[in-house]
Design an enzyme around this catalytic site. Structure first.
Site: not given
Ligand code: AMP
Length: 281
Positions: A32-34, A36-37
């Site tokens: 569910a990438l955005h 931030g990822h």
């Molecule tokens: P997740 O898919 O939520 O497990 O996130 C994967 C990686 O992306 C983790 O290292 C998160 O900390 C990072 N991440 C998620 N959201 C953000 C964001 N808004 N800004 C920077 N890194 C993010």
């Protein structure tokens, strides 16, 4: 870009990269990438020959079955975004591939206080699940560098400790939080907010930002009370707000200027749980 679902296939590719002395940057995600990822993937791309991204909704790190069930999944769209940004390899294993039914989970971890406070206290078993999946992925991908967002500040501290404890030969690279224009930290869970909740959610960071202006004038305890008061005034459903040493995550009575101080918050909008933080020093 290659999309791999099996460990065996991944192992062959990693071996071929290693033979060619290519450096590997790794970004573990739950999909569910955005943007931030993507910022992590871009950083990995700048610093490595090959970029590997894992997309796996890790069931054992969810302590709330409803959260796991409703966690957004969008592999096709994720693949599009990753292709555009120049990712080389997506590893998207099945649950069975990561956790074969006939094998019990044997890993053991002890992160001390790091796993007992904040997210550790609120989500029993969460960091164990994170450590299991990340350590397994590290063994499979064998990256030179791995990229983690500061949005999950405590997770980053845990991963850094795990790397030291297990002597993984990977450099952990912390990456800054990416925010929407209105300040809301980007999160896969944001799509689950109703329009009204989405409009209100930027208040999470507005209060954190305002608190940063008061750091010189108030003690950590006074600032904590001020922040909680502001959230209450705004009618936000706060699970916790803590001010902690940025390395040890110990709760602070005095400002920690050398190791840094961090304010960490969790706010609920209905059954959507949002996390955010701010570094004070
Ligand atoms: P997740 O898919 O939520 O497990 O996130 C994967 C990686 O992306 C983790 O290292 C998160 O900390 C990072 N991440 C998620 N959201 C953000 C964001 N808004 N800004 C920077 N890194 C993010």
């Amino acid at each position: 870009m290659q999309i791999i679902r099996e460990k065996k296939e991944l192992a062959d590719l990693i071996l071929s990269y290693k033979k060619e002395h290519k450096t590997i940057g790794f970004v573990p995600t739950m999909g569910a990438l955005h943007q931030g990822h993507i910022s992590l993937v871009e950083r990995a791309k700048e610093e490595n020959d090959i970029v590997v991204v894992s997309v796996f909704v890790n069931p054992i790190q969810f302590n709330n079955p409803h959260d796991l069930q409703t966690y957004p999944r969008s592999l096709e769209k994720d693949v599009c975004m990753l292709t555009k940004v120049g990712c080389d390899l997506v590893f998207s294993p099945s649950e069975e591939e990561m956790y074969p039914k006939q094998e019990s989970i044997q890993e053991n971890f002890d992160f001390g206080l790091l796993e007992q406070v904040m997210e550790g206290a609120s989500r029993p078993g969460h960091f164990f699940g994170v450590a299991v999946v990340v350590s397994r992925l590290f063994l499979m991908v064998n990256p030179d560098r791995a990229y983690f967002g500061e949005k999950d500040f405590q997770q980053l501290a845990i991963i850094q400790k795990m790397v030291r404890q297990r002597d993984f030969k990977v450099q952990v690279i912390p990456c800054p939080i990416l925010r929407e224009n209105d300040g809301l930290a980007m999160s896969s869970r944001n799509v689950r907010l109703s329009p009204e909740q989405r409009e209100k959610a930027p208040q999470i960071y507005q209060v954190l930002k305002a608190s940063n202006e008061l750091v010189g004038k108030l003690s950590p305890q006074e600032l904590k009370n001020w922040v909680l008061g502001e959230y209450k005034r705004l009618n936000l459903d706060v699970e916790y707000f803590e001010i902690a040493n940025a390395i040890t995550l110990e709760s602070l009575t005095e400002w920690e200027k050398e190791q840094g101080s961090v304010g960490c918050v969790v706010v609920h909008f209905g059954n959507v749980r949002l996390i955010d933080n701010i570094k004070y020093f």
